[in-house]
Design a protein around this motif. Structure first.
Motif, PDB file in Angstrom:
ATOM      1  N   ILE A 236       0.832  -1.318  -0.083  1.00 13.39           N
ATOM      2  CA  ILE A 236      -0.002   0.012  -0.079  1.00 13.39           C
ATOM      3  C   ILE A 236       0.699   1.290  -0.027  1.00 13.39           C
ATOM      4  O   ILE A 236       0.749   2.104  -0.664  1.00 13.39           O
ATOM      5  CB  ILE A 236      -0.809  -0.171   1.330  1.00 13.39           C
ATOM      6  N   VAL A 237       1.753   1.333   0.991  1.00 17.54           N
ATOM      7  CA  VAL A 237       2.528   2.380   1.101  1.00 17.54           C
ATOM      8  C   VAL A 237       3.546   2.745  -0.085  1.00 17.54           C
ATOM      9  O   VAL A 237       3.999   3.797  -0.641  1.00 17.54           O
ATOM     10  CB  VAL A 237       3.538   2.554   2.413  1.00 17.54           C
ATOM     11  N   ASN A 238       3.810   1.714  -1.041  1.00 18.06           N
ATOM     12  CA  ASN A 238       4.731   1.929  -2.149  1.00 18.06           C
ATOM     13  C   ASN A 238       3.821   1.875  -3.524  1.00 18.06           C
ATOM     14  O   ASN A 238       4.301   2.541  -4.498  1.00 18.06           O
ATOM     15  CB  ASN A 238       5.618   0.951  -2.326  1.00 18.06           C
ATOM     16  N   SER A 239       2.527   1.604  -3.280  1.00 13.61           N
ATOM     17  CA  SER A 239       1.719   1.830  -4.656  1.00 13.61           C
ATOM     18  C   SER A 239       1.652   3.180  -5.072  1.00 13.61           C
ATOM     19  O   SER A 239       1.094   3.835  -3.965  1.00 13.61           O
ATOM     20  CB  SER A 239       0.445   0.842  -4.289  1.00 13.61           C
ATOM     21  N   GLY A 240       1.439   3.468  -6.120  1.00 12.95           N
ATOM     22  CA  GLY A 240       1.268   5.038  -6.721  1.00 12.95           C
ATOM     23  C   GLY A 240       2.302   5.772  -6.076  1.00 12.95           C
ATOM     24  O   GLY A 240       1.927   7.127  -5.774  1.00 12.95           O
ATOM     25  N   ASN A 241       3.380   5.324  -5.986  1.00 18.98           N
ATOM     26  CA  ASN A 241       4.475   6.039  -5.413  1.00 18.98           C
ATOM     27  C   ASN A 241       4.800   7.290  -6.144  1.00 18.98           C
ATOM     28  O   ASN A 241       4.950   7.415  -7.339  1.00 18.98           O
ATOM     29  CB  ASN A 241       5.905   5.349  -5.477  1.00 18.98           C
ATOM     30  N   ARG A 242       4.499   8.656  -5.325  1.00 12.89           N
ATOM     31  CA  ARG A 242       4.807   9.875  -5.870  1.00 12.89           C
ATOM     32  C   ARG A 242       6.211  10.577  -5.229  1.00 12.89           C
ATOM     33  O   ARG A 242       6.060  11.895  -5.292  1.00 12.89           O
ATOM     34  CB  ARG A 242       3.784  10.834  -5.674  1.00 12.89           C
ATOM     35  N   GLY A 243       7.019   9.687  -4.917  1.00 15.97           N
ATOM     36  CA  GLY A 243       8.244  10.093  -4.315  1.00 15.97           C
ATOM     37  C   GLY A 243       8.415   9.713  -2.795  1.00 15.97           C
ATOM     38  O   GLY A 243       7.493   9.214  -2.264  1.00 15.97           O
ATOM     39  N   ARG A 244       9.543   9.804  -2.563  1.00 19.27           N
ATOM     40  CA  ARG A 244      10.038   9.180  -1.033  1.00 19.27           C
ATOM     41  C   ARG A 244       9.171   9.790  -0.245  1.00 19.27           C
ATOM     42  O   ARG A 244       8.747   9.267   0.816  1.00 19.27           O
ATOM     43  CB  ARG A 244      11.383   9.564  -0.803  1.00 19.27           C
ATOM     44  N   VAL A 248       6.632   8.165   3.033  1.00 19.67           N
ATOM     45  CA  VAL A 248       6.612   8.324   4.473  1.00 19.67           C
ATOM     46  C   VAL A 248       5.395   8.957   4.920  1.00 19.67           C
ATOM     47  O   VAL A 248       4.661   8.573   5.742  1.00 19.67           O
ATOM     48  CB  VAL A 248       7.664   9.554   4.672  1.00 19.67           C
ATOM     49  N   HIS A 249       4.784   9.875   4.231  1.00 17.81           N
ATOM     50  CA  HIS A 249       3.211  10.473   4.546  1.00 17.81           C
ATOM     51  C   HIS A 249       2.248   9.507   4.485  1.00 17.81           C
ATOM     52  O   HIS A 249       1.558   9.294   5.428  1.00 17.81           O
ATOM     53  CB  HIS A 249       2.885  11.548   3.563  1.00 17.81           C
ATOM     54  N   LYS A 250       2.209   8.366   3.436  1.00 18.02           N
ATOM     55  CA  LYS A 250       1.374   7.514   3.556  1.00 18.02           C
ATOM     56  C   LYS A 250       1.425   6.454   4.646  1.00 18.02           C
ATOM     57  O   LYS A 250       0.365   5.928   5.226  1.00 18.02           O
ATOM     58  CB  LYS A 250       1.370   6.631   2.104  1.00 18.02           C
ATOM     59  N   SER A 251       2.763   6.214   4.923  1.00 16.02           N
ATOM     60  CA  SER A 251       2.964   5.258   6.149  1.00 16.02           C
ATOM     61  C   SER A 251       2.744   5.698   7.311  1.00 16.02           C
ATOM     62  O   SER A 251       1.936   4.900   8.144  1.00 16.02           O
ATOM     63  CB  SER A 251       4.559   5.095   5.992  1.00 16.02           C
ATOM     64  N   ILE A 342       9.420  -0.920   6.237  1.00 20.04           N
ATOM     65  CA  ILE A 342      10.131  -1.614   5.024  1.00 20.04           C
ATOM     66  C   ILE A 342       9.720  -0.971   3.610  1.00 20.04           C
ATOM     67  O   ILE A 342      10.476  -0.747   2.756  1.00 20.04           O
ATOM     68  CB  ILE A 342       9.555  -3.054   4.825  1.00 20.04           C
ATOM     69  N   GLY A 343       8.420  -0.417   3.423  1.00 23.54           N
ATOM     70  CA  GLY A 343       8.211   0.357   2.379  1.00 23.54           C
ATOM     71  C   GLY A 343       8.927   1.729   2.364  1.00 23.54           C
ATOM     72  O   GLY A 343       9.466   2.080   1.307  1.00 23.54           O
ATOM     73  N   ILE A 344       9.101   2.218   3.279  1.00 27.11           N
ATOM     74  CA  ILE A 344       9.787   3.545   3.428  1.00 27.11           C
ATOM     75  C   ILE A 344      11.296   3.402   3.002  1.00 27.11           C
ATOM     76  O   ILE A 344      12.060   3.913   2.361  1.00 27.11           O
ATOM     77  CB  ILE A 344       9.900   4.352   4.845  1.00 27.11           C
ATOM     78  N   ALA A 345      11.970   2.224   3.907  1.00 29.09           N
ATOM     79  CA  ALA A 345      13.336   1.933   3.521  1.00 29.09           C
ATOM     80  C   ALA A 345      13.464   1.547   1.846  1.00 29.09           C
ATOM     81  O   ALA A 345      14.507   2.071   1.338  1.00 29.09           O
ATOM     82  CB  ALA A 345      13.856   0.649   4.468  1.00 29.09           C
ATOM     83  N   ALA A 346      12.582   0.956   1.206  1.00 27.98           N
ATOM     84  CA  ALA A 346      12.860   0.696  -0.170  1.00 27.98           C
ATOM     85  C   ALA A 346      12.755   1.986  -0.917  1.00 27.98           C
ATOM     86  O   ALA A 346      13.278   2.013  -1.903  1.00 27.98           O
ATOM     87  CB  ALA A 346      11.673  -0.475  -0.534  1.00 27.98           C
ATOM     88  N   ALA A 347      11.647   2.792  -0.632  1.00 26.41           N
ATOM     89  CA  ALA A 347      11.417   3.959  -1.489  1.00 26.41           C
ATOM     90  C   ALA A 347      12.760   4.926  -1.350  1.00 26.41           C
ATOM     91  O   ALA A 347      13.170   5.780  -2.074  1.00 26.41           O
ATOM     92  CB  ALA A 347      10.299   4.799  -1.000  1.00 26.41           C
ATOM     93  N   VAL A 353      12.934   7.723  -6.054  1.00 26.42           N
ATOM     94  CA  VAL A 353      12.395   8.949  -6.705  1.00 26.42           C
ATOM     95  C   VAL A 353      12.289   9.868  -5.968  1.00 26.42           C
ATOM     96  O   VAL A 353      11.663   9.936  -5.033  1.00 26.42           O
ATOM     97  CB  VAL A 353      10.872   8.351  -7.560  1.00 26.42           C
ATOM     98  N   ARG A 354      12.754  11.055  -6.249  1.00 25.04           N
ATOM     99  CA  ARG A 354      12.682  12.352  -5.385  1.00 25.04           C
ATOM    100  C   ARG A 354      11.262  12.907  -5.593  1.00 25.04           C
ATOM    101  O   ARG A 354      11.023  13.152  -6.581  1.00 25.04           O
ATOM    102  CB  ARG A 354      13.803  13.336  -5.806  1.00 25.04           C
ATOM    103  N   SER A 355      10.754  13.317  -4.407  1.00 21.74           N
ATOM    104  CA  SER A 355       9.483  14.155  -4.652  1.00 21.74           C
ATOM    105  C   SER A 355       9.583  15.307  -5.282  1.00 21.74           C
ATOM    106  O   SER A 355       8.414  15.509  -6.227  1.00 21.74           O
ATOM    107  CB  SER A 355       8.984  14.329  -2.966  1.00 21.74           C
ATOM    108  N   ASP A 356      10.469  16.088  -5.250  1.00 21.71           N
ATOM    109  CA  ASP A 356      10.788  17.368  -6.124  1.00 21.71           C
ATOM    110  C   ASP A 356      10.913  17.042  -7.372  1.00 21.71           C
ATOM    111  O   ASP A 356      10.119  18.055  -8.172  1.00 21.71           O
ATOM    112  CB  ASP A 356      12.016  18.141  -5.650  1.00 21.71           C
TER     113      ASP A 356
END
Length: 490
Positions: A236-244, A248-251, A342-347, A353-356
């Protein structure tokens, strides 16, 4: 209709479709001597499918035709997770990460990849759904039937949504499914030169694979009875990843929602725990509220799902009681926290992928679409279609706002940040609507100034990133749209 009421009605339609699929599949499974697994499968697929957007009835029909086949494959993976966990985990990781990689091809390939994740997500909730009657051929029929029933109820819900004048709550199914006309991927790439590295879709696919693999191992070792919660959270926290920052926010929202759901579930045991039909009503009421409020914060959805699963286990007689309830729910929260970490560490550490960079890319796509709105008339691309493409690209920019608002809340307003540029971009929407409702596109001189302002804004996105510069050019573009530009003030 007020936006809050519209969102509520959309949520009601989505959850009604899920409830209908659940009741139908439960009745069918009981009639042939099966268990509850396929009913849960139909519920999850219907609830998830009803929240996806489709360009047309034809696109939905094509997806509906493929979904039972994909569901059958996913159910096979679910069976492997029970019978041969390691093999099943490898297949599951591939089934979740390859569709992300497929986004790079865009169009139907990307939409197919997004469709694959629906039943694969469902088997995390009911990994043993394939073992139902003891007759393999009937089990296969039930599994295919679960997808067919879910699709049928969602089709009805979509038509009800059309008649009610609302759109069922939607989500972007994946990169590459944004605006069609005027998206200008090539032009956008020219505005934001990409470094020589793997495409974002490939990096996110590898991040997902690493996160899921680590989540399976951690779940099996630390939480053997709740391993799927660790895996589900990592997904869930890595799906639709829009940056690091987004991960973190989704987690944080996922963990907060899980804690809230756990507290409510425990509170029920001390007051009056719902049983029988009342428990079913409470489960779907929780899903309705979670779906309704999901657009405001993902934490509400996480809370609703945690509560619904806890009540479902009690309804099916598999939940513990008494003092052990605290231990089980506490372990579940720890499993969710582990999956989030784990999701945060992978991202952050696997080809991040930088959020900026995501902000710059989506701003560039939006500006290309805006430029197309005021470009010379082209019979091949009607003006209405170009305007809709701009609005779609602006909606993709708006998706980035929550995480960047959170970053500003933590870091303060000392400097111009990405969120300031996002908010300046969002202000362009009403300005464009006002311009088109007033004097329309305007004459050559007006459109020339607008195109130069768009060009300046696109150039400001070039590396190295300078949000103060980007913000300034977006404000200047807004002023030009409002007729307050240096050459066109009134």
């Amino acid at each position: 209709m007020h936006p809050v009421a519209r969102a509520g009605l959309s949520a009601l339609i989505s959850v009604a479709a899920a409830a209908g699929a659940c009741a139908t599949m439960w009745w069918i499974a009981v009639a042939v001597g099966g268990g509850y697994g396929t009913a849960v499968l139909a519920t999850v697929v219907a609830l998830t499918l009803s929240r996806r957007t489709f360009a047309s009835r034809g696109e939905f029909a094509r997806s509906a035709a493929l979904l039972p086949v994909i569901g059958l494959v996913a159910a096979g993976v679910g069976w492997l997770l029970v019978a041969a966990p390691v093999v099943g985990a490898v297949a599951f990781v591939a089934g979740m990460s390859v569709p992300i990689w497929m986004r790079r091809f865009g169009g139907r390939i990307a939409r197919l990849g997004a469709l694959v994740t629906l039943p694969f997500t469902a088997i995390l909730v009911a990994p043993g759904a394939g073992a139902q009657t003891g007759r393999w051929w009937l089990d296969l029929v039930l599994l295919v039937g679960a997808s067919v029933v879910a699709v049928a109820w969602v089709a009805v819900a979509r038509e009800v949504g059309v008649l009610a004048g609302v759109a069922v709550v939607g989500e972007v199914a994946g990169a590459g499914e944004g605006a069609r006309a005027g998206e200008g991927a090539g032009a956008a790439a020219a505005a934001v030169p990409a470094p020589r590295r793997l495409p974002a879709s490939t990096r996110m696919a590898l991040q997902m694979a690493a996160a899921l693999a680590a989540a399976f191992v951690a779940g099996w070792l630390l939480f053997p009875d709740h391993a799927m919660w660790t895996v589900l959270t990592a997904f869930i926290v890595n799906s639709g990843n829009r940056g690091r920052g987004d991960v973190v926010h989704k987690s944080a929202l996922r963990v907060a929602g899980a804690l809230g759901g756990t507290i409510v579930a425990v509170a029920f045991t001390f007051v009056a725990e719902p049983t029988g039909m009342l428990a079913v009503v409470v489960i779907f009421a929780a899903l309705f509220v979670g779906t309704w409020l999901r657009g405001y914060s993902y934490a509400f959805w996480a809370l609703a799902v945690t509560l619904a699963v806890a009540l479902l286990q009690g309804l099916l007689g598999v939940a513990p009681t008494g003092a052990s309830l605290w231990a089980v729910l506490g372990e579940r929260v720890l499993a969710i926290v582990t999956g989030a970490v784990i999701g945060i560490a992978a991202a952050w550490f696997v080809l991040p992928v930088r959020s900026d960079d995501v902000v710059r890319k989506r701003l560039s796509e939006m500006l290309v679409a805006l430029g197309a709105v005021f470009a010379p008339a082209d019979p091949a691309v009607p003006q209405d279609e170009r305007v809709e493409a701009f609005r779609a690209s602006l909606a993709r920019v708006e998706q980035l706002a929550p995480v960047h608002r959170a970053r500003r809340a933590v870091g303060g307003r000392k400097t111009i940040r990405a969120i300031d540029c996002i908010e300046a971009a969002l202000a362009l929407g009403p300005a464009v609507d006002a311009r088109l409702a007033g004097d329309g596109v305007g004459g050559d001189a007006t459109t020339g100034r607008l195109r130069r302002a768009v060009g300046a804004a696109r150039k400001s996105l070039a590396a190295p990133v300078d949000f103060a510069r980007i913000h300034s050019t977006l404000l200047a573009l807004g002023a030009e749209l409002d007729g307050r530009g240096r050459d066109g003030g009134r």
